[in-house]
Write an enzyme that holds these catalytic residues in place. Structure first.
Site, short mmCIF file in Angstrom:
data_model
loop_
_atom_site.label_atom_id
_atom_site.label_comp_id
_atom_site.label_asym_id
_atom_site.label_seq_id
_atom_site.Cartn_x
_atom_site.Cartn_y
_atom_site.Cartn_z
N GLU A 7 0.82 -1.22 0.00
CA GLU A 7 0.00 0.00 0.00
C GLU A 7 0.85 1.27 0.00
O GLU A 7 0.40 2.33 -0.40
CB GLU A 7 -0.92 -0.04 1.22
CG GLU A 7 -2.04 0.96 1.18
CD GLU A 7 -3.22 0.55 2.07
OE1 GLU A 7 -3.56 -0.64 2.09
OE2 GLU A 7 -3.78 1.43 2.72
N ASP A 107 -2.53 -3.28 3.07
CA ASP A 107 -2.88 -3.36 4.49
C ASP A 107 -4.00 -4.37 4.73
O ASP A 107 -4.86 -4.60 3.89
CB ASP A 107 -3.31 -1.99 5.02
CG ASP A 107 -2.13 -1.03 5.13
OD1 ASP A 107 -0.99 -1.45 4.85
OD2 ASP A 107 -2.37 0.14 5.49
N TYR A 315 3.89 3.03 12.40
CA TYR A 315 2.83 3.56 11.56
C TYR A 315 1.74 4.25 12.38
O TYR A 315 1.18 3.65 13.30
CB TYR A 315 2.24 2.40 10.75
CG TYR A 315 1.31 2.83 9.67
CD1 TYR A 315 1.78 3.60 8.61
CD2 TYR A 315 -0.03 2.47 9.70
CE1 TYR A 315 0.92 4.01 7.61
CE2 TYR A 315 -0.89 2.86 8.70
CZ TYR A 315 -0.42 3.63 7.67
OH TYR A 315 -1.26 4.03 6.68
#
Length: 771
Positions: A7, A107, A315
């Site tokens: 992604e 993801d 993240y």
DNA sequence: GCAAGGTC
């Protein structure tokens, strides 16, 4: 060659590093990086990262002119997909041409499945043979264990899950575009002034507007608080009358007046309680904590993104509040061992085992937010550092121990009246040692026993009034959106920002404009479906049904179109009512306050027909000819405040880097100060190389401890006196004959409180969201 | 120039 599509670039890079047997060669095409390697079995592979969605659903070009297309036509208009990140699309196609198999490694969530399907379609468009060799890797952390596990247990892409995501996309566009155009056309707000409507933004605006309505409907009630300062063994402490709030002034005054030394202790109570360590950060709790430190939600996310891209934190867009098994917590701590937090980290590392706290949300998307790097303080800007430190401190707190607090209560009888003194202290700090943000100061009471006598050294009576519910801060709003399932971790801050940009809200805490209030009201009345979180709730259910193959995407979108057709019919029938309601709001927003010249009319923003320029003029014209000039750019918002120096209303100008508050009188002496300040800021910003306009966001989370009450802020002469010399004017001592002083005591007590509470309120100019 | 959802 095996093509792996992720992604984002970072994931491609990490996966290549983890899977490669003998190093990674990176290259790029059209500035899009990709990573070539042979895995441990010698399979030649290439990993490339997308940039999230690289295609977008849209209407064909013949529907693009708002004035030429009836919004109704959009309901059944065809939908097309356009490429939004062309260089990425071309890179994917170039790599697909040489590939013999494809692994979708986006993801691990619904939107990831859709992004994966988009990538698959692009790859197959280029190389049809690939369609028979597509697999899906599902991983919830970019750690070696997790990636290796995922790639040795390859799965298939779930098309129904991806189509559920497509249904959402289509429905959001169809409803959003149709209704956005309808309200914009109905009110004549076209071009950059358009008014928007959407499945997430409109219910969010309604939440804000509803709170404002509650505030407006609130009738405040006066109450009185009687307080004493006590002394025992040389230690001073204060106690509150057990009644806490007297609704009857006469009774409160009677109680106040009869108070005299000494007091007698009637009960002593001590309890201890555990304060649980906090859960790991997900996006919502992180942004909420950051807004408490004075960041706007959007600023917090932007900085978090920077910290992530620099390798300092994991993240930042995640729903998860449980560290996954595959994350080695000790290893994560060791990363910090030689940095700025060495001492605290060593303390945690010295433990035999680490036990992390767990939150309620356990998801597959990403790990909770934790530090992954150890930059030096000087490497980061101050605003970046403070958020990095927040993440580090939260991480340490989650690995620490629960805290133990002791609460003390002493009941004192003073001339027949029951008083209560409360204290608290930390017995065992535990996690509070690492995470001091919410820590309260210890409030110690003297050691007392039942029957002890205490001196009454001072007494106060404060007049206060109950307060309406507070406006939402951005952090609270994001939590509320999550509760209603509005938006996602990656979009909530942007949705709020959008409400600011459209002129529906302003300020911090978030305050609706009159236009925002009326927009919410109009849609609640004439298109209730889009104005309520219910639409999202139902869409979620339908998406589950699609992913379980109980419904098709087409069925769900068709039903949604039917519902929109009905809603549109209702809006069209009431087009005039909708338009005039919104106009009412727009008109109200132009009123800036009472005219300082005539005192009988109000002054408002006017646009000159002759010059097309705007200015402020009195509604009483021609009887009153008061006018003020206005800056020609930016939105003008009335603040309801009057400049103490020139007596003219103060306004807020939005549209620059930060909101600008000025008084309308161009000759006001404060103008010189503003000019100097602005110049100083400008040169500072220039020196820093970046002025993001967020520095003004100094607002603190509104305290809720006062349980909806705080001091009345009546401004009397006493206010000023008390503010200037608090020591003298603060209290009436118990020794003086109280009778003649009652009124003074009450007023000054109030004033002192008002001053104090003001200092802890958010800075009025801290419009984080507007910058 | 529309939405909301990704990510830069």
């Amino acid at each position: 060659m095996r093509l792996i599509i992720t992604e984002k670039n970072d994931a491609a890079k990490k996966i290549a590093g983890i899977l490669s047997g003998n190093g990674v060669r990176s290259d790029s095409y059209l500035k899009v990086p990709y990573y070539m390697f042979d895995d441990v079995e010698g399979t030649p592979s290439v990993a490339v990262g997308l940039k999230g969605h690289v295609v977008q659903v849209d209407f064909p070009p013949e529907f693009s002119e708002w004035r030429k297309v009836e919004p109704r036509e959009l309901i059944d208009a065809p939908l097309v997909k356009t490429e939004t990140a062309k260089s990425v699309v071309r890179t994917v196609k170039k790599l697909a041409a040489d590939a013999d198999s494809l692994i979708i490694a986006t993801d691990f969530d619904r939107e990831g499945e859709l992004i994966g399907l988009e990538a698959l379609n692009l790859a197959v468009e280029e190389n049809g043979r690939l369609v028979r060799f597509v697999r899906r890797a599902r991983y919830s952390a970019l750690t070696p264990g997790e990636i290796k596990r995922a790639f040795s247990n390859l799965d298939h892409l779930s098309e129904p899950l991806a189509l559920a995501g497509e249904a959402r996309q289509d429905i959001d566009l169809i409803w959003g575009a149709t209704l956005t155009r309808f309200v914009s056309l109905a009110t004549g707000r076209l071009g950059s002034q358009f008014l928007s409507v959407g499945r997430v933004q409109t219910p969010t605006l309604v939440l804000i507007a509803e709170r404002e309505k509650e505030r407006r409907a609130f009738v405040s009630e006066p109450f009185w608080v009687v307080k004493v300062d006590l002394e025992a063994g040389g230690q001073r402490f204060s106690a509150l009358h057990k009644e806490e709030r007297f609704s009857d002034e006469a009774r409160a005054t009677a109680v106040f007046e009869k108070l005299a030394s000494p007091g007698k202790v009637t009960a002593v109570k001590q309890t201890s309680r555990k304060v649980q360590k906090p859960a790991p950060f997900n996006t919502t709790s992180f942004t909420s904590a950051a807004t408490s430190l004075g960041y706007s939600a959007a600023a917090a996310m932007r900085i978090a993104e920077d910290l992530y891209m620099s390798g300092h934190i994991s993240y930042p867009r995640t729903d998860n509040t449980v560290y996954p098994q595959s994350l080695d917590l000790r290893e994560a701590l060791e990363v910090l061992a030689n940095g700025e937090f060495a001492r605290e980290v060593a303390q945690l590392l010295s433990r035999d085992s680490l036990h992390a706290s767990r939150g309620d949300k356990r998801t597959t998307d990403h790990p909770p937010i934790y530090p992954t790097g150890s930059p030096r303080r000087g490497e980061l800007g101050d605003r970046e550092w403070r958020l990095y430190e927040l993440v580090v401190r939260r991480f340490m707190a989650t690995l620490s121990d629960d805290a133990v607090m002791e609460s003390n209560r002493v009941d004192v009888n003073i001339t027949g009246e029951p008083f209560v003194a409360r204290g608290n202290r930390v017995l065992s700090a535990g996690w509070l040692e690492h995470y001091p943000y919410s820590r309260q100061k210890d409030l110690e009471l003297p050691l007392l026993n039942e029957g002890d006598l205490v001196d009454v050294v001072d007494k106060q009576i404060d007049a206060r009034e109950t307060q309406p519910p507070a406006r939402y801060g951005q952090g609270t709003l994001i939590e509320l959106m999550e509760k209603h399932n509005l938006g996602t971790k990656a979009t909530r801050h942007a949705i709020i920002q959008n409400l600011y940009d459209r002129g529906y809200v302003h300020g911090n805490p978030v305050e609706p404009t009159e236009m925002g209030m009326k927009m919410a009201e109009a849609l609640q009345e004439y298109a209730p479906r889009i104005a309520s979180p219910e639409m999202t709730a139902e869409l979620e259910k339908d998406m589950d049904l699609i992913s379980e193959r109980d419904l098709t995407k087409e069925q769900v979108v068709r039903i949604s179109r039917d519902l929109l057709r009905q809603a549109y019919g209702m809006l069209e029938t009431n087009r005039q009512a909708v338009a005039s309601k919104i106009y009412e709001g727009i008109t109200d927003d132009r009123i800036l306050g009472d005219c300082p010249k005539c005192g009988t009319h109000r002054i408002r923003i006017i646009r000159s027909k002759a010059t097309k320029k705007r200015f402020v003029g009195c509604e009483g014209y021609p009887d009153c000819d008061q006018t003020y000039p206005l800056p020609q750019r930016g939105d003008v918002i009335g603040t309801g405040e009057i400049c103490p120096q020139c007596g003219s209303p103060k306004v807020k100008i939005l549209g620059g880097r930060r909101p600008w508050i000025l008084c309308l009188d161009p000759h006001c002496p404060t103008k010189a100060e503003y000019a100097a300040k602005r110049a100083a800021r400008a040169s500072k910003a220039a020196a820093a190389g970046e002025g993001d306009g967020e520095a003004a966001t100094t607002a603190k989370k509104t305290g809720t401890k006062a349980a909806g009450t705080k001091a009345a802020t009546t401004k009397t002469a006493a206010t000023k006196t008390a503010a200037k010399k608090p020591a003298a004017a603060k209290k009436t001592t118990a020794k003086k004959p109280a009778a003649a002083k009652t009124t003074t005591a009450r007023k000054t007590g109030t004033a002192t409180r008002a001053t104090r509470s003001k200092a802890t309120e958010p800075a009025p100019s801290g419009d984080g969201g507007e910058a």
